[in-house]
Design a protein around this motif. Structure first.
Motif, PDB file in Angstrom:
ATOM      1  N   ILE A  71       1.201  -1.146   0.096  1.00 35.80           N
ATOM      2  CA  ILE A  71      -0.017   0.334   0.180  1.00 35.80           C
ATOM      3  C   ILE A  71       0.886   1.263  -0.005  1.00 35.80           C
ATOM      4  O   ILE A  71       0.976   2.177  -0.671  1.00 35.80           O
ATOM      5  CB  ILE A  71      -1.016  -0.047   0.962  1.00 35.80           C
ATOM      6  N   GLY A  72       2.034   1.203   1.063  1.00 33.45           N
ATOM      7  CA  GLY A  72       2.638   1.947   1.044  1.00 33.45           C
ATOM      8  C   GLY A  72       3.515   2.444  -0.377  1.00 33.45           C
ATOM      9  O   GLY A  72       3.588   3.604  -0.800  1.00 33.45           O
ATOM     10  N   ALA A  73       3.179   1.589  -0.782  1.00 36.40           N
ATOM     11  CA  ALA A  73       4.312   2.125  -2.563  1.00 36.40           C
ATOM     12  C   ALA A  73       3.270   2.280  -3.570  1.00 36.40           C
ATOM     13  O   ALA A  73       3.733   3.069  -4.264  1.00 36.40           O
ATOM     14  CB  ALA A  73       5.263   0.220  -2.590  1.00 36.40           C
ATOM     15  N   ASP A  74       2.947   1.618  -3.216  1.00 35.00           N
ATOM     16  CA  ASP A  74       0.738   2.206  -4.098  1.00 35.00           C
ATOM     17  C   ASP A  74       0.569   3.814  -4.239  1.00 35.00           C
ATOM     18  O   ASP A  74       0.838   4.234  -4.702  1.00 35.00           O
ATOM     19  CB  ASP A  74      -0.409   1.170  -3.962  1.00 35.00           C
ATOM     20  N   LEU A  75       0.916   3.646  -3.242  1.00 32.47           N
ATOM     21  CA  LEU A  75       0.334   5.371  -2.516  1.00 32.47           C
ATOM     22  C   LEU A  75       1.811   6.184  -2.449  1.00 32.47           C
ATOM     23  O   LEU A  75       1.875   7.811  -2.299  1.00 32.47           O
ATOM     24  CB  LEU A  75      -0.404   5.630  -1.064  1.00 32.47           C
ATOM     25  N   VAL A 271      -0.172  -5.992  -9.655  1.00 33.96           N
ATOM     26  CA  VAL A 271      -0.149  -6.198 -10.616  1.00 33.96           C
ATOM     27  C   VAL A 271      -1.379  -5.210 -11.115  1.00 33.96           C
ATOM     28  O   VAL A 271      -1.104  -5.731 -12.361  1.00 33.96           O
ATOM     29  CB  VAL A 271      -0.620  -8.025 -10.255  1.00 33.96           C
ATOM     30  N   ALA A 272      -2.270  -5.150 -10.415  1.00 39.77           N
ATOM     31  CA  ALA A 272      -3.100  -4.136 -10.883  1.00 39.77           C
ATOM     32  C   ALA A 272      -2.896  -1.912 -11.076  1.00 39.77           C
ATOM     33  O   ALA A 272      -2.739  -2.543 -12.200  1.00 39.77           O
ATOM     34  CB  ALA A 272      -4.226  -3.858  -9.763  1.00 39.77           C
ATOM     35  N   ARG A 273      -1.679  -2.288 -10.448  1.00 34.83           N
ATOM     36  CA  ARG A 273      -0.431  -0.839 -11.017  1.00 34.83           C
ATOM     37  C   ARG A 273      -0.023  -0.741 -12.013  1.00 34.83           C
ATOM     38  O   ARG A 273      -0.293  -0.008 -13.014  1.00 34.83           O
ATOM     39  CB  ARG A 273      -0.161  -0.537  -9.864  1.00 34.83           C
ATOM     40  N   ARG A 274       0.303  -1.947 -12.147  1.00 38.51           N
ATOM     41  CA  ARG A 274       1.538  -2.306 -13.389  1.00 38.51           C
ATOM     42  C   ARG A 274       0.002  -2.974 -14.997  1.00 38.51           C
ATOM     43  O   ARG A 274       1.015  -2.499 -16.075  1.00 38.51           O
ATOM     44  CB  ARG A 274       2.635  -3.372 -13.352  1.00 38.51           C
ATOM     45  N   GLY A 275      -0.246  -3.098 -14.228  1.00 40.06           N
ATOM     46  CA  GLY A 275      -0.690  -4.502 -15.575  1.00 40.06           C
ATOM     47  C   GLY A 275      -2.367  -3.589 -16.109  1.00 40.06           C
ATOM     48  O   GLY A 275      -2.882  -4.473 -17.177  1.00 40.06           O
ATOM     49  N   TYR A 278      -6.193  -0.838 -13.531  1.00 39.29           N
ATOM     50  CA  TYR A 278      -7.431   1.166 -13.006  1.00 39.29           C
ATOM     51  C   TYR A 278      -7.282   1.915 -14.631  1.00 39.29           C
ATOM     52  O   TYR A 278      -8.701   1.709 -15.060  1.00 39.29           O
ATOM     53  CB  TYR A 278      -5.982   1.555 -12.205  1.00 39.29           C
ATOM     54  N   GLU A 279      -7.028   1.485 -15.602  1.00 34.52           N
ATOM     55  CA  GLU A 279      -7.013   2.088 -16.624  1.00 34.52           C
ATOM     56  C   GLU A 279      -8.795   1.802 -17.882  1.00 34.52           C
ATOM     57  O   GLU A 279      -9.390   2.517 -17.766  1.00 34.52           O
ATOM     58  CB  GLU A 279      -5.897   2.311 -18.147  1.00 34.52           C
ATOM     59  N   GLY A 280      -8.336   0.455 -17.778  1.00 32.76           N
ATOM     60  CA  GLY A 280      -9.508  -0.551 -17.692  1.00 32.76           C
ATOM     61  C   GLY A 280     -10.804  -0.430 -17.386  1.00 32.76           C
ATOM     62  O   GLY A 280     -11.615   0.085 -17.789  1.00 32.76           O
ATOM     63  N   LEU A 281     -10.561  -0.459 -15.813  1.00 28.77           N
ATOM     64  CA  LEU A 281     -12.143   0.008 -15.516  1.00 28.77           C
ATOM     65  C   LEU A 281     -12.492   1.565 -15.457  1.00 28.77           C
ATOM     66  O   LEU A 281     -13.466   1.231 -15.365  1.00 28.77           O
ATOM     67  CB  LEU A 281     -11.286   0.394 -13.750  1.00 28.77           C
TER      68      LEU A 281
END
Ligand code: PMP
Length: 375
Positions: A71-75, A271-275, A278-281
């Motif tokens: 979470i820390g890395a994502d945010l 995986v969600a961030r790199r793959g 979120y753009e697809g969503l």
């Protein structure tokens, strides 16, 4: 029977639960409660399947180290400042208990997401709501002067939500900077509920955490990010050094969030961030939003297109949520569900478009038929 304490009586069945119950009872298309009809992504489900049977015991109340780091890395914050919670609902409740004392005032906007007011009351605090302005031409607008005017010596915190449920507003950097200036001047905590941080349709929302890291707690939700609202994994990113105090409060609540789902979310976030998940969503939900908005406009509604979240608000005087669910077979949330102190704009509804295209089309057909019947 012994009497419940008055503060316990403040909680009754939420309108979201009630509309879902009525939707099931009447076989209605449920555009009320905000849960997606799509399944979570396969990479998340597979990670959970691998974790069940392996990671089945208590996690530390502050959260699994791997998830805090993910979470820390994502945010873009230190994992040491992250507390994992059972959904953002618990995150907000923990913050209410951690930050508000008896008689403290908590500023929030109206229309207001349903848990903010009872959570403040259960913490012994006084929720103070400031209405957003709504005009058919301009849509929703923040009234900064009204927010400023509502601050008193008892105001302890500012509770905000961007992208904003139910209005779909994404506050501008200038608006957020003004709120931060106010918080600094009056020494207020900021609770920034950012569960829809990846669900936006224009510019990326600015996080209050980046503007005022010393006083901002941001809440997030794996349920919203990864379409798994039943898994109950959420988080708080705290100002530096405060995670331990916050975790001390959450450990006497649910103690910890479900361990195997923490393991799965830790694996899935990068995986969600790199793959491109979120753009697809955003692309998919943007299309569904336009489908619903266009259909509602054709039925004579005034639609306030959201800049974020998976909800839209619309005005259609003459419709009632009760009649729509019982007779038209479409569940929506009435606007007055989001108003506590001020009157709701007439004929206001919130509709969720995190539902399948089939559901959205079916709902529009049913509404059209109902419009013919009542015409
Ligand atoms: N905040 C807002 C603004 C929400 O819309 C929701 C869910 N509808 C929550 C918090 C709660 O999120 P969770 O499901 O993670 O508890």
């Amino acid at each position: 029977m012994p009497e419940l304490l008055p503060r316990a009586r403040s909680s009754s069945e939420s309108v979201f639960a009630r509309m879902s119950r009525l939707a099931a009872q009447h076989g209605a298309v449920n555009l009320g409660q905000g849960f997606p009809s799509d399944s979570p992504p396969a990479f998340l489900l597979e990670a959970a399947r691998r974790a069940v049977g392996v990671s089945d015991q208590y996690a530390p109340p502050v959260g699994l180290p791997t998830l805090r780091d993910a979470i820390g890395a994502d945010l873009g914050v230190d994992g040491a400042d992250v507390v994992v919670t059972s959904g953002a609902t618990e995150a907000l409740n923990v913050l209410a208990l951690a930050l508000y004392g008896p008689g403290d005032e908590v500023l929030m906007l109206e229309p207001v997401f349903d848990v903010y007011v009872p959570q403040a009351r259960l913490a012994g605090a006084v929720p103070v709501t400031v209405p957003m302005r709504l005009t058919d031409g301009e849509g929703w607008a923040l009234d900064l002067d009204a927010v400023r005017a509502a601050v008193t010596p008892r105001t302890r915190a500012l509770l905000l939500n961007s992208p904003y449920n139910p209005t779909g507003t994404v506050f501008t950097r200038a608006e957020l900077e003004s709120l931060v200036a106010l918080a600094r001047e009056c020494d207020l905590w900021i609770v920034s509920d950012e569960v829809y941080d990846e669900l936006y349709f224009g510019e990326r929302p600015v996080s209050l955490r980046d503007l005022a890291p010393e006083r901002t707690f941001t809440t997030g939700s794996a349920g919203k990010r990864l379409e798994a609202t039943g898994w109950r994994v959420g988080w708080i990113a705290c100002p530096p050094g405060l995670a331990g105090n916050v975790a001390a409060i959450r450990q006497v609540g649910s103690f910890c969030a479900p361990t195997p789902f923490q393991v799965a979310v830790a694996a899935a976030l990068p995986v969600a961030r790199r793959g491109g998940f979120y753009e697809g969503l955003r692309a998919e939900y943007g299309e569904r939003m336009r489908l619903l908005a266009g259909g509602l406009r054709d039925l004579g509604a005034t639609v306030f297109e959201p800049r974020g979240t998976y909800f839209l608000t619309a005005r259609r005087p003459g419709w009632s949520a009760e009649t729509l669910v019982e007779e038209a077979g479409v569940a929506v949330i009435p606007g007055d569900a989001f108003y506590v102190e001020h009157p709701a704009p007439a004929g206001l509804f919130r509709l969720a478009f995190c539902k399948s295209r089939d559901d959205l089309e079916r709902a529009l057909e049913r509404l059209e038929r109902a419009a013919h019947v009542s015409a």
